[in-house]
Enzyme design. Structure first.
Site, short mmCIF file in Angstrom:
data_model
loop_
_atom_site.label_atom_id
_atom_site.label_comp_id
_atom_site.label_asym_id
_atom_site.label_seq_id
_atom_site.Cartn_x
_atom_site.Cartn_y
_atom_site.Cartn_z
N HIS A 101 -23.84 -17.04 6.11
CA HIS A 101 -22.55 -16.60 5.58
C HIS A 101 -21.64 -17.76 5.22
O HIS A 101 -21.05 -17.80 4.14
CB HIS A 101 -21.86 -15.69 6.60
CG HIS A 101 -20.50 -15.23 6.18
ND1 HIS A 101 -19.35 -15.92 6.49
CD2 HIS A 101 -20.11 -14.18 5.41
CE1 HIS A 101 -18.30 -15.31 5.96
NE2 HIS A 101 -18.75 -14.25 5.30
N CYS A 123 -29.95 -13.99 -8.51
CA CYS A 123 -28.69 -14.54 -8.01
C CYS A 123 -28.98 -15.34 -6.75
O CYS A 123 -29.83 -14.99 -5.94
CB CYS A 123 -27.67 -13.43 -7.72
SG CYS A 123 -28.16 -12.28 -6.42
#
Length: 796
Positions: free
Chosen positions: A414, A734
């Site tokens: 993250h 992506c």
């Protein structure tokens, strides 16, 4: 109480973080009242919510918008004056809603009771919601009304404050600074009037030369407005901060002063002959004021600009307002940074910790170690965030950081993904490289984070001044150009606030807009909790506003929104989430993505996301918004989700595309069946690699096994492209792999991928690199002399 929805708030209910609610002036008065022992005249402030309520309830918004649209040239004084006059007149013509009048009248009565006066005199001051911020001062742009008596007069003056939001000088300033006139709001400060026999301003930095070792005080006879307005030349006193000694006193002759009239209002009077050349303040008063200045600066932690008054009735000194000083604070900060850079010797730099270079760049600042998520709110702008690992609800704090350093994590965790998207230097996984950052770095340490190389140094190594000085005075700069590529280059984006900034990059649109940023930054509450509490519109409005910003900035280029993909552990961190979220042994592989959307326990929340998309496309007219379904495990799940979208009015068509996030091996293996429900795929290379190799991408113990270039992953990608293309579907990828590994980008182009979506910092590089690959393929085809590729490169 719900502060953002209150019509007015008392000073003791306010603090400086409430600037969005009551503006800089009001929030600062509340901060000093509630957090310091500095004497502040008591009072209350109407809110930005009250202002916006007045504008909407009276139907003024559209008229104001129309008038502002007619202002085409602020340099045309006649046009500016005419439009601003019409705006103020439009506001003054409207009667304030009765409930707002009643709230102000009641508060004035309560103020009278608290101070023991039947009809107290008050000052009514304007406080814009963007006023007195460290990086933009709106001070003096709106009006102040002194010596106001009676509830009806106070109500009238509040409305005049509203109108003063559109003085010529205020509109001109905002236009030049690029502020949206209708996004601002105004708070009116109503505070006890100080019957000033002398008043003025003071600064905790000498505004003449930037010397921050001294306090500068200016004073004049009467009310302070003549000092602020430059009508009189005030006395000037300089006091040393260190030993509180008066270093100098410059007395100037004063002929006129502004004084209060006994029946209300103010008037100009001549200064008595005996006082014209007399020092305005006694030495004792000078030192008392300097003491207050030091306290205020210590509390705010920056240079301060203050106004003060001395009451003629009892000689008491009052602080009328305080705000951050904006000019020298910026100049001296830059100067000190440069001086500190010069003192550093890069060769003798001490390496503190090392980690993985997750997001390139260099950042310098003071460490703030956060080990407990409950302490996130303590994090301040410009600090360096050092923690074990971040989570989605940490994004507001991450956006403030100069750099981020974590103990754990890999290149796809993250912290890595978010930092790259925000353009913040970030190093992760320091524990895996020897020493955990949280065990070695301490809050307050000054460090340099070289995130391009994964190294943290002691002190400041950003030695740029010498290089800048060596640069020639005049340079001829060639404009940067970018090639047209057959492979589209999209951009990943999460934070809508960055859309305008990145819109000029040479990308073909947004290939991945992460919805989670909006939840953690702007909404903060669980969607089911908001539905239960009767506020589902908060979800729709906040999401739609975020989508709108991105679509408007990128138009006419397409924007692909990925529907929410929080895991249960992340949803639980939102307010009210505990009631609705299960405790799962492996949230990463649990109740997430498409599996939520049709689940009776959650589908009502998903329908709010769809409503937000429709609002942007239909109400705002931004047809460039498309959607993507994440983590869809089965073909039947895809069917159910598309059917729900159709029920809510979202139908696939020529100008609305539905993409599928291809991140599970099942998406690849059954692509021929998924094709019937989607228009294209976006390969999520992180999750696809993790699930193909059975390798937890957030586990730094086995991070060496995680590699998107693995032959199994490449074969899966090539298979998807072939099967998708047979049915006319497009395929994108992506993730950072295409920009980190040039050979991986080459493989994608050779495999016929339609587009790639990369982080903003990689858009330019990736476009140029893809152009080179495409040119090489053309040359090889023309000459027949291209090199033979190995099986690993062909991936088939």
């Amino acid at each position: 109480m719900d502060k953002p929805k209150a019509y007015l708030l008392w000073f003791e209910q306010l603090e400086r973080k409430d600037v969005d609610i009551v503006g800089g002036k009001s929030s600062s008065l509340g901060e000093m009242t509630s957090k310091t022992d500095v004497p502040v005249p008591y009072g209350f402030a109407t809110t930005a919510y009250a202002y916006r309520y007045f504008i909407k309830a009276t139907g003024l918004e559209e008229k104001m918008r129309s008038l502002l649209a007619s202002l085409t040239d602020v340099e045309d004084n006649e046009q500016l004056s005419t439009v601003c006059g019409q705006l103020r007149a439009a506001i003054m013509e409207q009667e304030m809603p009765q409930d707002l009048q009643d709230a102000i009248r009641k508060a004035y009565g309560e103020l009278a009771a608290k101070v023991g006066e039947a009809q107290p005199y008050v000052a009514v001051r304007s406080s814009a919601t963007a006023e007195d911020l460290p990086d933009a001062s709106f001070a003096g742009q709106q009006d102040t009304y002194l010596n106001v008596q009676g509830a009806d007069s106070v109500i009238a003056k509040v409305k005049e404050c509203y109108a003063s939001c559109f003085t010529d000088r205020a509109v001109y300033y905002r236009e030049k600074q690029g502020y949206d006139h209708l996004s601002l709001a105004l708070s009116a400060v109503v505070q006890m009037m100080v019957f000033s026999k002398a008043a003025g301003v003071m600064f905790t930095v000498n505004v003449a030369n930037g010397d921050d070792k001294n306090i500068m005080i200016e004073g004049a006879w009467g009310l302070g407005e003549y000092v602020v307005g430059g009508i009189v030349t005030p006395d000037t006193y300089i006091v040393s901060k260190e030993d509180m000694k008066i270093l100098s006193a410059t007395v100037n002759e004063q002929d006129v002063m502004l004084v209060r009239k006994k029946g209300g209002d103010t008037e100009e009077m001549p200064v008595p002959e005996a006082d014209r050349k007399r020092q305005t303040l006694t030495n004792q008063q000078i030192l008392e004021l300097a003491g207050y200045a030091k306290k205020i600066e210590a509390h705010y932690g920056c240079y301060m600009d203050m106004e003060w008054g001395i009451d003629e009735r009892d000689g008491k000194i009052w602080i009328l307002q305080a705000r951050p000083e904006t000019v020298w604070s910026r100049r001296n900060k830059e100067k000190k940074a440069e001086e500190k850079m010069e003192e550093q010797d890069a060769k003798s730099a001490k390496v503190l910790v090392k980690g993985l270079p997750a997001s390139p760049g260099m950042g310098y600042g003071k460490v703030h170690v956060i080990k407990d998520p409950s302490d996130i709110d303590e994090f301040k702008d410009g600090e360096i965030l050092v923690t074990e690992m971040t989570a989605p609800d940490w994004v507001p704090a991450m956006k403030k950081a100069q750099a981020i350093v974590t103990d754990s994590g890999g290149m796809t965790c993250h912290a890595s993904i978010v930092s790259r998207e925000l353009g913040i230097p970030c190093i992760v996984g320091t524990k895996s490289r020897g020493t955990a950052a949280t065990s070695l770095l301490h809050t307050g340490d000054e460090i340099t984070v070289d995130a391009s190389n994964g190294v943290v140094f002691a002190g400041n190594l950003q030695v740029k001044k010498a290089a800048a000085a060596a640069a020639p005075q005049t340079q001829i700069v060639a404009q940067e150009t970018f090639p047209v590529t057959g492979t589209k280059i999209y951009m990943n984006l999460g934070d809508p606030a960055l859309a305008e900034k990145y819109s000029s990059l040479p990308c073909d649109g947004i290939g991945l807009m992460r919805e989670e940023f909006i939840w953690t930054t702007y909404i903060h509450e669980h969607p089911l909790y908001l539905i239960k509490s009767g506020h589902p519109e908060k979800v729709v409005d906040a999401l739609a506003d975020g989508f709108r910003k991105v679509c408007a900035a990128m138009a006419p280029r397409p924007v692909t929104l990925r529907f929410s993909d929080f895991k249960s552990s992340e949803y639980r961190d939102l307010k009210g989430g505990e009631e609705f979220e299960p405790h799962e042994p492996s949230a990463l592989l649990g109740w997430r993505g498409a599996s939520r959307y049709y689940d009776p326990k959650y589908t009502a929340a998903f329908r709010l996301e769809i409503a937000a998309v429709r609002k942007v496309r239909e109400e705002y007219g931004l047809k460039n918004l498309n959607v993507m379904i994440p983590f869809c495990r089965t073909v039947d799940e895809a069917r159910k989700v598309v059917e729900i979208m159709a029920e809510e009015g979202l139908h696939r068509g020529p100008d609305f595309k539905v993409w599928l996030m291809a991140e599970i091996p099942a998406n690849i293996i059954l692509a021929d069946q998924f094709n019937q429900f989607v228009d294209g795929y976006s390969i999520g290379s992180n999750d696809l690699t993790m699930l193909t190799l059975g390798c937890d991408r957030d586990n730094d113990v086995i991070s060496h096994l995680f590699d998107e270039r693995n032959l199994a992953v490449k074969r899966a990608i090539r298979h998807l492209i072939e099967v998708a293309h047979k049915d006319g579907k497009t395929v994108s990828l992506c993730g950072q792999a295409a920009s980190v590994y040039p050979e991986f980008a080459a493989f994608l182009v050779q495999s016929g991928i339609d587009s790639m979506s990369v982080n903003p910092d990689a858009v330019k590089f990736t476009r140029k690199m893809v152009a080179q690959v495409e040119q090489r393929l053309i040359l090889d085809k023309l000459t027949g002399r291209g090199r033979n590729l190995h099986e690993e490169e062909l991936a088939w």
